[in-house]
Design a protein around this motif. Structure first.
Motif, PDB file in Angstrom:
ATOM      1  N   SER A  15      38.026  38.780  35.319  1.00 25.88           N
ATOM      2  CA  SER A  15      38.913  38.632  36.470  1.00 25.88           C
ATOM      3  C   SER A  15      38.114  38.895  37.732  1.00 25.88           C
ATOM      4  CB  SER A  15      40.051  39.646  36.396  1.00 25.88           C
ATOM      5  OG  SER A  15      40.851  39.382  35.288  1.00 25.88           O
ATOM      6  N   ARG A  17      38.446  39.062  41.626  1.00 30.57           N
ATOM      7  CA  ARG A  17      39.510  39.138  42.632  1.00 30.57           C
ATOM      8  C   ARG A  17      38.978  39.202  44.054  1.00 30.57           C
ATOM      9  NH1 ARG A  17      40.803  42.731  38.384  1.00 30.57           N
ATOM     10  NH2 ARG A  17      42.710  42.181  37.273  1.00 30.57           N
ATOM     11  N   TYR A  66      52.899  38.232  47.583  1.00 27.64           N
ATOM     12  CA  TYR A  66      52.123  38.945  46.552  1.00 27.64           C
ATOM     13  C   TYR A  66      51.959  40.410  46.935  1.00 27.64           C
ATOM     14  CZ  TYR A  66      48.532  39.902  43.090  1.00 27.64           C
ATOM     15  OH  TYR A  66      47.832  40.439  42.038  1.00 27.64           O
ATOM     16  N   LEU A  94      39.340  48.213  37.731  1.00 28.09           N
ATOM     17  CA  LEU A  94      40.592  47.442  37.671  1.00 28.09           C
ATOM     18  C   LEU A  94      41.490  47.781  38.859  1.00 28.09           C
ATOM     19  CD1 LEU A  94      42.738  45.683  36.218  1.00 28.09           C
ATOM     20  CD2 LEU A  94      43.347  47.700  34.872  1.00 28.09           C
ATOM     21  N   ILE A 164      44.147  35.292  36.393  1.00 27.92           N
ATOM     22  CA  ILE A 164      45.589  35.073  36.254  1.00 27.92           C
ATOM     23  C   ILE A 164      46.283  36.253  36.928  1.00 27.92           C
ATOM     24  CG2 ILE A 164      45.438  36.087  33.921  1.00 27.92           C
ATOM     25  CD1 ILE A 164      48.048  34.762  33.222  1.00 27.92           C
ATOM     26  N   THR A 165      47.295  35.971  37.730  1.00 26.05           N
ATOM     27  CA  THR A 165      48.169  37.049  38.205  1.00 26.05           C
ATOM     28  C   THR A 165      49.620  36.608  38.011  1.00 26.05           C
ATOM     29  OG1 THR A 165      48.645  36.463  40.521  1.00 26.05           O
ATOM     30  CG2 THR A 165      46.509  37.519  40.075  1.00 26.05           C
ATOM     31  N   THR A 166      50.468  37.612  37.812  1.00 27.11           N
ATOM     32  CA  THR A 166      51.899  37.315  37.638  1.00 27.11           C
ATOM     33  C   THR A 166      52.781  38.216  38.506  1.00 27.11           C
ATOM     34  OG1 THR A 166      51.961  38.808  35.736  1.00 27.11           O
ATOM     35  CG2 THR A 166      51.677  36.469  35.262  1.00 27.11           C
ATOM     36  N   ASN A 167      52.147  39.094  39.288  1.00 25.99           N
ATOM     37  CA  ASN A 167      52.920  40.018  40.147  1.00 25.99           C
ATOM     38  C   ASN A 167      54.003  39.316  40.944  1.00 25.99           C
ATOM     39  OD1 ASN A 167      51.939  42.535  39.664  1.00 25.99           O
ATOM     40  ND2 ASN A 167      50.396  42.490  41.277  1.00 25.99           N
ATOM     41  N   ARG A 205      36.059  44.863  25.493  1.00 30.70           N
ATOM     42  CA  ARG A 205      37.393  44.879  24.875  1.00 30.70           C
ATOM     43  C   ARG A 205      37.428  45.896  23.735  1.00 30.70           C
ATOM     44  NH1 ARG A 205      38.529  42.414  28.934  1.00 30.70           N
ATOM     45  NH2 ARG A 205      39.422  40.317  29.071  1.00 30.70           N
TER      46      ARG A 205
HETATM   47  C1  LIG Z   1      50.094  38.230  31.799  1.00 35.17           C
HETATM   48  C2  LIG Z   1      49.035  38.739  32.734  1.00 35.17           C
HETATM   49  C3  LIG Z   1      49.398  39.123  34.012  1.00 35.17           C
HETATM   50  C4  LIG Z   1      48.438  39.588  34.918  1.00 35.17           C
HETATM   51  N1  LIG Z   1      48.819  39.887  36.191  1.00 35.17           N
HETATM   52  C5  LIG Z   1      47.898  40.294  37.069  1.00 35.17           C
HETATM   53  C6  LIG Z   1      48.263  40.542  38.427  1.00 35.17           C
HETATM   54  O1  LIG Z   1      49.426  40.369  38.815  1.00 35.17           O
HETATM   55  N2  LIG Z   1      47.290  40.936  39.267  1.00 35.17           N
HETATM   56  C7  LIG Z   1      45.992  41.088  38.875  1.00 35.17           C
HETATM   57  O2  LIG Z   1      45.155  41.454  39.703  1.00 35.17           O
HETATM   58  N3  LIG Z   1      45.606  40.852  37.606  1.00 35.17           N
HETATM   59  C8  LIG Z   1      46.528  40.456  36.705  1.00 35.17           C
HETATM   60  N4  LIG Z   1      46.148  40.156  35.407  1.00 35.17           N
HETATM   61  C9  LIG Z   1      44.729  40.263  35.022  1.00 35.17           C
HETATM   62  C10 LIG Z   1      44.461  41.467  34.124  1.00 35.17           C
HETATM   63  O3  LIG Z   1      44.481  42.640  34.896  1.00 35.17           O
HETATM   64  C11 LIG Z   1      43.107  41.254  33.451  1.00 35.17           C
HETATM   65  O4  LIG Z   1      43.220  40.153  32.592  1.00 35.17           O
HETATM   66  C12 LIG Z   1      42.645  42.441  32.651  1.00 35.17           C
HETATM   67  O5  LIG Z   1      42.518  43.573  33.469  1.00 35.17           O
HETATM   68  C13 LIG Z   1      41.309  42.162  31.983  1.00 35.17           C
HETATM   69  O6  LIG Z   1      40.360  41.924  32.982  1.00 35.17           O
HETATM   70  P1  LIG Z   1      38.882  41.406  32.619  1.00 35.17           P
HETATM   71  O7  LIG Z   1      39.095  40.101  31.896  1.00 35.17           O
HETATM   72  O8  LIG Z   1      38.178  41.254  33.919  1.00 35.17           O
HETATM   73  O9  LIG Z   1      38.276  42.429  31.723  1.00 35.17           O
HETATM   74  C14 LIG Z   1      47.090  39.698  34.511  1.00 35.17           C
HETATM   75  C15 LIG Z   1      46.721  39.297  33.206  1.00 35.17           C
HETATM   76  C16 LIG Z   1      47.676  38.811  32.354  1.00 35.17           C
HETATM   77  C17 LIG Z   1      47.252  38.356  30.954  1.00 35.17           C
END
Ligand SMILES: Cc1cc2nc3c(=O)[nH]c(=O)nc-3n(C[C@H](O)[C@H](O)[C@H](O)COP(=O)(O)O)c2cc1C
Length: 223
Positions: A15, A17, A66, A94, A164-167, A205
């Motif tokens: 991720s 950001r 957001y 994170l 991906i974000t879903t907030n 992981r």
């Molecule tokens: C269903 C879902 C919703 C998520 N929503 C957010 C979000 O709203 N904001 C955000 O910054 N990351 C969001 N994430 C990202 C997760 O925080 C991220 O996949 C997880 O911390 C692993 O991060 P990495 O792949 O960098 O290790 C979301 C991930 C998933 C699968």
């Protein structure tokens, strides 16, 4: 950008950001979207739609939504605390990068909104309609989130950062109104896309031994 292998992409598509404001060529976004639509969908319905938001005023308004939704997320994260499987450093990363995005979603040069039309579930004699509706609802996300993962991997292959974000679904109606989504279409993610400030992967992981079972639940997997 030299080609990278599939497994390298899977293992390093973290991720990202924190993104630079520099523009992303339309051709690259087209490549990302072309990967998205190669994903599977139930019954091959392909009921998806993808909104590519570049307009700065729209991005700013999405960013504000957001930001508002993230206040709720922040309270939830505080209540839950650090998950046991994350080190303090992983958790801090994170939280820090997550909080950065709360304030900077609107600064991403592209915000991609994957959407899905509601499924058609006709009444059929001999089939319990309520149960079929519940089934359709249960599997709904599985017809858009594979496309989201393809977007993540395609971005990785092209050197673009995303997550991906879903907030925003906490304030879904505001997004719906802003983007003019039809009543039977829902957004499923909000994905900032841009050139990353931070490096890709590697991803850490839980080990396979903690999450894989050999046959029945609880039976250790020998692999
Ligand atoms: C269903 C879902 C919703 C998520 N929503 C957010 C979000 O709203 N904001 C955000 O910054 N990351 C969001 N994430 C990202 C997760 O925080 C991220 O996949 C997880 O911390 C692993 O991060 P990495 O792949 O960098 O290790 C979301 C991930 C998933 C699968």
């Amino acid at each position: 950008m030299p080609d990278i292998g599939l497994f390298e992409a899977i293992h390093t598509a973290r991720s990202l950001r924190r993104l630079k404001p520099d523009p992303v060529p339309e051709g690259l976004i087209a490549q990302v979207l072309d990967a998205a639509i190669r994903a599977s969908s139930a019954g091959n319905a392909q009921n998806w739609a993808f909104l590519v938001v570049r307009d700065s005023a729209l991005r700013r308004q999405l960013g504000a939504i957001y930001r508002k939704a993230s206040d709720i997320a922040a309270a939830m994260y505080t209540a839950k605390g650090r998950p046991a499987h994350l080190s303090e450093a992983q958790y801090q990363r994170l939280m820090a990068t997550g909080a950065h995005l709360w304030d900077h979603m609107g600064d991403a040069p592209v915000i991609l909104i994957p959407c899905l039309r509601r499924p058609d579930v006709p009444p059929v004699s001999g089939v319990q309609h309520d149960a079929e509706l519940a089934y359709a609802n249960r599997i709904r996300g599985a017809s858009i989130y594979p496309a989201v993962q393809n977007i993540i991997l395609a971005c990785r292959a092209l050197g673009l950062g995303t997550t991906i974000t879903t907030n925003h679904l906490r304030c879904e109606d505001a997004v719906r109104a802003l983007l003019g989504l039809p009543d039977d279409v829902d957004s499923f993610a909000m994905m900032p896309i841009g050139w990353p400030i931070d490096p890709f992967g590697p991803l850490s992981r839980k080990p396979l031994s903690a999450v894989v079972h050999a046959g029945r639940w609880g039976s250790a997997w020998p692999g």
